[in-house]
Design an enzyme around this catalytic site. Structure first.
Site, PDB file in Angstrom:
ATOM      1  N   GLY A   2      -4.813   3.414  -3.110  1.00  0.00           N
ATOM      2  CA  GLY A   2      -4.507   2.003  -3.215  1.00  0.00           C
ATOM      3  C   GLY A   2      -4.850   1.656  -4.724  1.00  0.00           C
ATOM      4  CB  ALA A   3      -4.649   3.573  -7.580  1.00  0.00           C
ATOM      5  CB  SER A   4      -0.508  -0.810  -6.704  1.00  0.00           C
ATOM      6  OG  SER A   4      -1.253  -0.790  -5.252  1.00  0.00           O
ATOM      7  CB  THR A  28       2.584   0.541   0.179  1.00  0.00           C
ATOM      8  OG1 THR A  28       2.554  -0.590  -0.036  1.00  0.00           O
ATOM      9  CG2 THR A  28       0.879   0.981   0.908  1.00  0.00           C
ATOM     10  CB  SER A  34     -17.080  -4.157   3.081  1.00  0.00           C
ATOM     11  OG  SER A  34     -17.167  -5.520   3.019  1.00  0.00           O
ATOM     12  CE1 TYR A  76     -11.952  -4.615   4.951  1.00  0.00           C
ATOM     13  CE2 TYR A  76     -13.967  -6.041   4.769  1.00  0.00           C
ATOM     14  CZ  TYR A  76     -13.044  -5.109   4.133  1.00  0.00           C
ATOM     15  OH  TYR A  76     -13.179  -5.057   2.840  1.00  0.00           O
ATOM     16  CB  ALA A 107     -12.511  -0.445   9.783  1.00  0.00           C
ATOM     17  CB  ILE A 141     -14.987  -7.463  -5.683  1.00  0.00           C
ATOM     18  CG1 ILE A 141     -16.107  -6.563  -5.246  1.00  0.00           C
ATOM     19  CG2 ILE A 141     -14.437  -6.902  -7.083  1.00  0.00           C
ATOM     20  CD1 ILE A 141     -17.312  -6.726  -5.973  1.00  0.00           C
TER      21      ILE A 141
HETATM   22  P1  NDP Z   1      -6.548  -5.161  -2.700  1.00  0.00           P
HETATM   23  O1  NDP Z   1      -5.904  -5.991  -1.420  1.00  0.00           O
HETATM   24  O2  NDP Z   1      -6.429  -5.812  -3.940  1.00  0.00           O
HETATM   25  O3  NDP Z   1      -5.574  -3.910  -2.622  1.00  0.00           O
HETATM   26  C1  NDP Z   1      -5.416  -3.220  -1.860  1.00  0.00           C
HETATM   27  C2  NDP Z   1      -4.970  -1.630  -2.071  1.00  0.00           C
HETATM   28  O4  NDP Z   1      -4.749  -1.038  -0.989  1.00  0.00           O
HETATM   29  C3  NDP Z   1      -3.598  -1.820  -2.834  1.00  0.00           C
HETATM   30  O5  NDP Z   1      -3.356  -0.918  -3.843  1.00  0.00           O
HETATM   31  C4  NDP Z   1      -2.520  -1.516  -1.594  1.00  0.00           C
HETATM   32  O6  NDP Z   1      -1.400  -0.964  -2.097  1.00  0.00           O
HETATM   33  C5  NDP Z   1      -3.363  -0.550  -0.744  1.00  0.00           C
HETATM   34  N1  NDP Z   1      -3.063  -0.619   0.790  1.00  0.00           N
HETATM   35  C6  NDP Z   1      -2.780  -1.659   1.328  1.00  0.00           C
HETATM   36  N2  NDP Z   1      -2.216  -1.224   2.605  1.00  0.00           N
HETATM   37  C7  NDP Z   1      -1.808  -0.015   2.610  1.00  0.00           C
HETATM   38  C8  NDP Z   1      -1.564   0.918   3.467  1.00  0.00           C
HETATM   39  N3  NDP Z   1      -0.860   0.555   4.597  1.00  0.00           N
HETATM   40  N4  NDP Z   1      -1.176   2.303   3.026  1.00  0.00           N
HETATM   41  C9  NDP Z   1      -1.914   2.671   1.962  1.00  0.00           C
HETATM   42  N5  NDP Z   1      -2.397   1.743   0.953  1.00  0.00           N
HETATM   43  C10 NDP Z   1      -2.426   0.669   1.304  1.00  0.00           C
HETATM   44  O7  NDP Z   1      -7.735  -4.808  -2.239  1.00  0.00           O
HETATM   45  P2  NDP Z   1      -9.308  -4.608  -3.032  1.00  0.00           P
HETATM   46  O8  NDP Z   1      -8.989  -4.010  -4.544  1.00  0.00           O
HETATM   47  O9  NDP Z   1      -9.950  -6.123  -2.890  1.00  0.00           O
HETATM   48  O10 NDP Z   1      -9.843  -3.696  -2.396  1.00  0.00           O
HETATM   49  C11 NDP Z   1     -10.180  -2.225  -2.395  1.00  0.00           C
HETATM   50  C12 NDP Z   1     -11.281  -1.872  -1.416  1.00  0.00           C
HETATM   51  O11 NDP Z   1     -12.623  -2.434  -1.441  1.00  0.00           O
HETATM   52  C13 NDP Z   1     -10.652  -1.968   0.197  1.00  0.00           C
HETATM   53  O12 NDP Z   1     -10.993  -0.739   1.021  1.00  0.00           O
HETATM   54  C14 NDP Z   1     -11.795  -3.009   0.501  1.00  0.00           C
HETATM   55  O13 NDP Z   1     -11.660  -3.158   1.929  1.00  0.00           O
HETATM   56  C15 NDP Z   1     -12.857  -3.005  -0.200  1.00  0.00           C
HETATM   57  N6  NDP Z   1     -13.461  -4.265  -0.582  1.00  0.00           N
HETATM   58  C16 NDP Z   1     -13.292  -5.201  -1.217  1.00  0.00           C
HETATM   59  C17 NDP Z   1     -14.055  -6.121  -1.228  1.00  0.00           C
HETATM   60  C18 NDP Z   1     -13.605  -7.297  -2.156  1.00  0.00           C
HETATM   61  O14 NDP Z   1     -14.375  -8.416  -2.283  1.00  0.00           O
HETATM   62  N7  NDP Z   1     -12.315  -7.436  -2.853  1.00  0.00           N
HETATM   63  C19 NDP Z   1     -15.160  -6.428  -0.857  1.00  0.00           C
HETATM   64  C20 NDP Z   1     -15.740  -4.939  -0.045  1.00  0.00           C
HETATM   65  C21 NDP Z   1     -15.056  -4.114   0.114  1.00  0.00           C
HETATM   66  P3  NDP Z   1      -0.062  -1.896  -2.281  1.00  0.00           P
HETATM   67  O15 NDP Z   1      -0.288  -2.426  -3.671  1.00  0.00           O
HETATM   68  O16 NDP Z   1       0.973  -1.054  -2.268  1.00  0.00           O
HETATM   69  O17 NDP Z   1      -0.060  -2.970  -1.006  1.00  0.00           O
END
Ligand code: NDP
Length: 249
Positions: free
Chosen positions: A12-14, A37, A143, A156, A159, A189
């Site tokens: 999920g580095a996009s 993805t 989280s 969530y 998980a 965040i």
């Molecule tokens: P974003 O929604 O900004 O990004 C999610 C990332 O996960 C994207 O790169 C996306 O790829 C990828 N992704 C989504 N669905 C899939 C899938 N089916 N298979 C593989 N990759 C997938 O999320 P955040 O940056 O906010 O969150 C990153 C992590 O931090 C997560 O695990 C989240 O639960 C956790 N987190 C975030 C918080 C926040 O406040 N933002 C708080 C606590 C935890 P694509 O671009 O291709 O869709």
């Protein structure tokens, strides 16, 4: 494979936190592979690397419906090209919020599959190489809600709570083989995930945060960078809470 230094794999580095982790680990000197993805997500990752002349690549990986065998094949392909995985950051995650009484099984299953089962599958696929190399750092994004709970997020929170148990258990299984396993539990965040919150919701949440602001993706990435570094060589099974004091335990 043995002559290659190894690389950092970030799911999920996009965008969001994953993109910041990729940038930070690349700044730290790791060759990095970031997954997305979509072709567009991969292009974003590869553009960032090309503009800075960084080593690594973007890689297509969608955890929805991805069996263990498919994920293992992906890891074998990456290892053949970049060497062993030395740092694995299980960052990809989704939310599908609803109150329990309204929550469909589909929403439950989707979150468990992407946020928890995928961590099991990808970690299993990467672990053999790490054990063979007798080194490795696995960092799982949990989280704050794994600890505090949150109405509307039973799927969530389950998980992410699972991630913490997974982290501690695996840390005990593989510590003697030179592999460390830790978690980072962010609070609120500023990313696409939290941009869905209304201003009113954000205001209410802010009152519960002693530092009175959302965290930044770079602040989370700094914690991941630390856990991957030699400075954290004696840390395993730990959870770093990055939440501005929103929840303390
Ligand atoms: P974003 O929604 O900004 O990004 C999610 C990332 O996960 C994207 O790169 C996306 O790829 C990828 N992704 C989504 N669905 C899939 C899938 N089916 N298979 C593989 N990759 C997938 O999320 P955040 O940056 O906010 O969150 C990153 C992590 O931090 C997560 O695990 C989240 O639960 C956790 N987190 C975030 C918080 C926040 O406040 N933002 C708080 C606590 C935890 P694509 O671009 O291709 O869709």
């Amino acid at each position: 494979m043995a002559d290659k230094p190894g690389f950092a794999l970030i799911t999920g580095a996009s965008r969001g936190i994953g993109a910041a982790i990729l940038a930070r680990l690349s700044d730290d000197g790791f060759p990095v592979v970031g997954t997305a993805t979509t072709a567009q997500g991969i292009a974003t990752i590869e553009r960032w690397m090309a503009e800075r002349g960084r080593a690594g690549s973007g890689w297509l990986l969608d955890f929805k419906g991805a069996a263990l065998e498919t994920i293992e094949e992906t890891v074998h392909t990456l290892e053949a090209r970049f060497g062993p995985v030395s740092v694995l950051v299980n960052n990809a995650g989704i939310t599908r919020d609803d109150l329990l009484l309204r929550m469909t099984e589909e929403r439950w299953d989707e979150v468990i599959e992407v946020d928890l089962s995928a961590v099991f599958r990808l970690t299993k696929a990467c672990l053999r190489g790490m054990l063979k190399a007798r080194r490795g750092s696995i960092i799982n994004l949990a989280s704050v809600v794994a600890l505090s709970g949150n109405p509307g997020q039973v799927n969530y929170a389950a998980a992410k709570g699972g991630i913490l148990g997974f982290t501690r258990s695996l840390a005990q299984e593989v510590g003697s083989r030179g592999v460390r396993v830790n978690a980072v539990a962010p609070g609120l965040i500023d990313t696409d995930m939290t941009r869905e919150l209304t201003l009113e919701q954000k205001k209410l949440l802010m009152e519960r945060i002693p530092l009175r602001r959302l965290g930044t993706v770079d602040e989370v990435a700094a914690c991941v960078s630390f856990l991957a570094s030699p400075g954290a060589a004696y840390l395993t099974g730990e959870t770093l809470q990055v939440n501005g004091g929103m929840y303390m335990s």
